[in-house]
Design an enzyme around this catalytic site. Sequence first.
Site, PDB file in Angstrom:
ATOM      1  N   HIS A 122       0.813  -1.221   0.000  1.00  0.00           N
ATOM      2  CA  HIS A 122       0.000   0.000   0.000  1.00  0.00           C
ATOM      3  C   HIS A 122       0.846   1.271   0.000  1.00  0.00           C
ATOM      4  O   HIS A 122       0.303   2.374  -0.127  1.00  0.00           O
ATOM      5  CB  HIS A 122      -0.935   0.003   1.213  1.00  0.00           C
ATOM      6  CG  HIS A 122      -2.230   0.747   0.987  1.00  0.00           C
ATOM      7  ND1 HIS A 122      -2.544   1.352  -0.207  1.00  0.00           N
ATOM      8  CD2 HIS A 122      -3.286   0.976   1.812  1.00  0.00           C
ATOM      9  CE1 HIS A 122      -3.738   1.920  -0.102  1.00  0.00           C
ATOM     10  NE2 HIS A 122      -4.201   1.712   1.107  1.00  0.00           N
ATOM     11  N   ASP A 180      -2.343   2.125  -4.635  1.00  0.00           N
ATOM     12  CA  ASP A 180      -3.588   2.523  -3.987  1.00  0.00           C
ATOM     13  C   ASP A 180      -4.658   1.459  -4.227  1.00  0.00           C
ATOM     14  O   ASP A 180      -4.599   0.706  -5.216  1.00  0.00           O
ATOM     15  CB  ASP A 180      -4.073   3.865  -4.529  1.00  0.00           C
ATOM     16  CG  ASP A 180      -3.144   5.011  -4.141  1.00  0.00           C
ATOM     17  OD1 ASP A 180      -2.462   4.893  -3.100  1.00  0.00           O
ATOM     18  OD2 ASP A 180      -3.079   6.011  -4.895  1.00  0.00           O
TER      19      ASP A 180
END
Length: 490
Positions: free
Chosen positions: A463, A467
């Site tokens: 992450h 995204d």
Amino acid sequence: MAKIDVIMPQMGESIAEGTLSRWIKQVGDAVQRDEPIFEISTDKVDAEIPAPAAGVLAEILVTEGQTVPVQTVVAKIETEAGASAAAAQAAPPAPAKPAAPTPASSAPASAAPAPAAEAPRAHAPPPPTPSPSAPAAPARPAAMPVAAAATGTAAGNGAETAEERLRRKSTPLVRKMAAEHNLDLSAIPGTGLAGRVTKHDILSYLEAGPTTAPAAEVSAQAAQPAQPAAPAAAPAPSPGPAAPAVPAAHAPSVEAWPGDRVEPWSRIRKLTAEHMVMSRRVSPHVNTIFEVDYTHVAQVRARKKKEYAERGVNLTYLAFIAKATADALRAHPGLNAAVSGESTVIRRDINLGIAVALEWGLIVPVIRHADELSLVGVARAINDLGERARTKKLSPDDVQRGTFTITNPGVFGSVIGTPIINQPQAAILCVGTIEKQPAVITVDGSDTLAIRTRGMLSLAFDHRIVDGADADRFMADVKRRLQEFPESAA
């Protein structure tokens, strides 16, 4: 006499050492050029190493289970030109009573003086008791400071030696880990070639925590029982941003009860464990799961399976998934990436790693330029890499430079999984079991119940650079490509 050195090979650009796991040939055995003579194990591959020349295996210098730097001489081969002389010297002296001389091929290794065995490295499992047929390797001297290693004395002229340059030139993975934790590599004791800092050194340093403490705390700690930690001689980090606190990750000691069987970790199991712990520590893992209707793929596969079999290729669902994934990665390059410090490296090449479960561990051979291959090319590559992984025939290049990984626990019946990212990649795709299920579908505007072939795909992604929306777009694209797979492409 002509002798050829057999060295520990460089098994990939990021590998600085290897473990000699098994000798296939023994002292006195005749060997042919390119015939496997020993097996090695690294954190990338298990492989059989061939003889560089034909002749007789005259000396074994590294024992089974020993970890040594690359380019270390592990054995010597008496070439065919000098084989007869080697056989004569390998025979023991004639006894007082008449007796037939012992041929070189059966002479015990103990006839030669056995040097002292090397102490095991801190990050490697202790080597097993040396085989009677293999003399122990000579002990290497304690590591000198890098500056002194080039000349044998302390370097005082300020010039950087070759060994200092080697130490500073750490691997991308090590530099990435150091950047993540604000560490100064020069302050970490290295156990690699010429004092080079390895990922094991980074992990040990992090698990040990800060090495400086007030005098009162040091006195108090001296009275405490010894605790497993990184080498006590580790120098304090140079002034700079403080490293974030990292909890100790030592595995607890568990008492074995009567009747239990204790199995020490193999080299590949130990390295896999360390790699997984490091990946979870470095990357914030997020997962997204999609259900895919494979009915169309199942129909194409049924029509093409016999044709592929006649060409020597087993057409599996995994081949379709790998092909769809490779094509989707070209459209979504952010998933075909890696983290380097505070930058994202977008990979040009799409090299799919295909995880293969073996009886002795897990390995991830790589399909190079997978997006440039047809479906039959991808299927053939999967078949070939899987077979060579199971027979330990993979070459070093077969497990290098992967950019994205696919793992397939569905073959064992797993509905879905949430795998750990294969560092330094940005994501890993997990394939769940594919089976027929009842499903509601729409036909001519009306809903109806039908039997469909369905299964789950999950994506674990880093992450920091991927995204959630980007990961979901990628997965939706993979799903679409599978459900609309053109039969002409098969």
